[in-house]
Design a protein around this motif. Structure first.
Motif, PDB file in Angstrom:
ATOM      1  N   ALA A   1      20.567  -6.157   1.604  1.00 27.47           N
ATOM      2  CA  ALA A   1      21.546  -7.199   1.939  1.00 27.47           C
ATOM      3  C   ALA A   1      21.248  -8.524   1.255  1.00 27.47           C
ATOM      4  N   ILE A   2      19.966  -8.843   1.067  1.00 33.17           N
ATOM      5  CA  ILE A   2      19.677 -10.184   0.523  1.00 33.17           C
ATOM      6  C   ILE A   2      18.964 -10.169  -0.832  1.00 33.17           C
ATOM      7  N   ARG A   3      18.334  -9.016  -1.204  1.00 36.78           N
ATOM      8  CA  ARG A   3      17.657  -8.927  -2.501  1.00 36.78           C
ATOM      9  C   ARG A   3      17.849  -7.529  -3.103  1.00 36.78           C
ATOM     10  N   PRO A   4      19.077  -7.137  -3.366  1.00 31.95           N
ATOM     11  CA  PRO A   4      19.306  -5.761  -3.839  1.00 31.95           C
ATOM     12  C   PRO A   4      18.527  -5.437  -5.109  1.00 31.95           C
ATOM     13  N   GLU A   5      18.267  -6.462  -5.910  1.00 30.68           N
ATOM     14  CA  GLU A   5      17.560  -6.228  -7.182  1.00 30.68           C
ATOM     15  C   GLU A   5      16.112  -5.794  -6.971  1.00 30.68           C
ATOM     16  N   MET A   6      15.589  -5.969  -5.757  1.00 32.61           N
ATOM     17  CA  MET A   6      14.209  -5.588  -5.472  1.00 32.61           C
ATOM     18  C   MET A   6      14.085  -4.161  -4.932  1.00 32.61           C
ATOM     19  N   VAL A   7      15.197  -3.484  -4.735  1.00 31.49           N
ATOM     20  CA  VAL A   7      15.172  -2.152  -4.115  1.00 31.49           C
ATOM     21  C   VAL A   7      15.404  -1.065  -5.171  1.00 31.49           C
ATOM     22  N   LYS A   8      14.485  -0.099  -5.238  1.00 32.46           N
ATOM     23  CA  LYS A   8      14.670   1.051  -6.135  1.00 32.46           C
ATOM     24  C   LYS A   8      15.210   2.208  -5.294  1.00 32.46           C
TER      25      LYS A   8
END
Ligand code: ZN
Length: 266
Positions: free
Chosen positions: A178-185
């Protein structure tokens, strides 16, 4: 670099001593966010508990009425020895964390703070923070509480399907999407839903007991829960629930005198 017009007006570290002295005349409540640096599965960074506690404290203070509560710099490290089989985990001892929080709490009391909210981003810090809270209360006579919203909020459990979703699973992956999608693989997200032999061991059973285990004994990936079911939409709702509940709570603490607080039954 923060210019003066961008100052929050509530972040302790941004203020001069003169500004803090002035603000202390109208507000006696401080939030101390406590995090952890530890493995969060193969798909999330190790900073989740630190980042989330820091983020939530700021969001809550922003949403509070004036005068907003003070927000202290977030303590990055926590009690994470049970994750040490996984690289990236950096644990401090229960003694070190409780002594550190105690010292900060006593320092806040000397400044004139009368109510401290320990905002805990890492469930396994809770016994240690509770101990520190007791000792600060014993020695400074001020109000100290431990709030572990993310892992204790029943409304959040209503949003998910996974039992025992306590670590890097449906909840934490959703809140990060929700707040940092770029950090999720998400291509590395796995389902390691825990099933224990006794219901009393379930982490989300109201009648469950507190018990302790090294993570690698019960999970190969470090995930405890189902990360594959995570969505940004669920995460958004979880943040809304946490922020709303916590703002209500902080406002009630902030606006009550110490004597009244002690009389209230929660
Ligand atoms: Zn976590």
């Amino acid at each position: 670099m923060t210019t003066s017009q961008h100052k929050s007006g509530y972040l302790w570290e941004e203020m001069t001593w003169v500004e803090i002295e002035e603000k202390l005349k109208s507000v006696d409540t401080a939030i101390l966010p406590c995090g952890a640096i530890e493995q969060h599965g193969p798909h999330l960074p190790v900073d989740i508990d630190y980042f989330d506690a820091n983020y939530l404290a700021r969001k809550v203070a922003e949403a509070c009425h004036e005068p907003k509560p003070f927000v202290l710099p977030t303590i990055p490290f926590g009690v994470s020895y049970h994750h040490e089989a996984f690289k990236g985990t950096l644990s401090v001892t229960n003694n070190a964390l409780s002594a550190f929080v105690y010292d900060i709490g006593m320092g806040l009391a000397k400044n004139g703070i009368k109510k401290i909210i320990l905002l805990n981003g890492h469930g396994d810090n809770a016994p240690t923070l509770n101990y520190a809270a007791q000792m600060i209360n014993r020695d400074a006579g001020i109000f100290v509480c431990v709030e572990t919203g993310e892992t204790s909020d029943v409304d959040i459990y209503n949003l998910i399907d996974t039992p025992n979703d306590i670590h890097a699973g449906e909840i934490e992956t959703s809140t990060t999407l929700a707040i940092r999608p770029e950090m999720v693989k998400m291509d590395k997200a796995v389902n390691e839903t825990l099933n224990f032999g006794s219901k009393f061991l379930d982490f989300d059973n109201d009648r469950g007991v507190s018990w302790y285990v090294r993570t690698h004994k019960i999970s190969d990936s470090g995930v405890m829960g189902d990360a594959t079911k995570a969505t940004a939409e669920k995460g958004k709702q979880m943040w809304e629930i946490m922020e709303k509940q916590l703002v209500k709570f902080v406002e009630s603490i902030k606006s009550s005198s110490l004597d009244d607080l002690y009389q209230k039954k929660y």
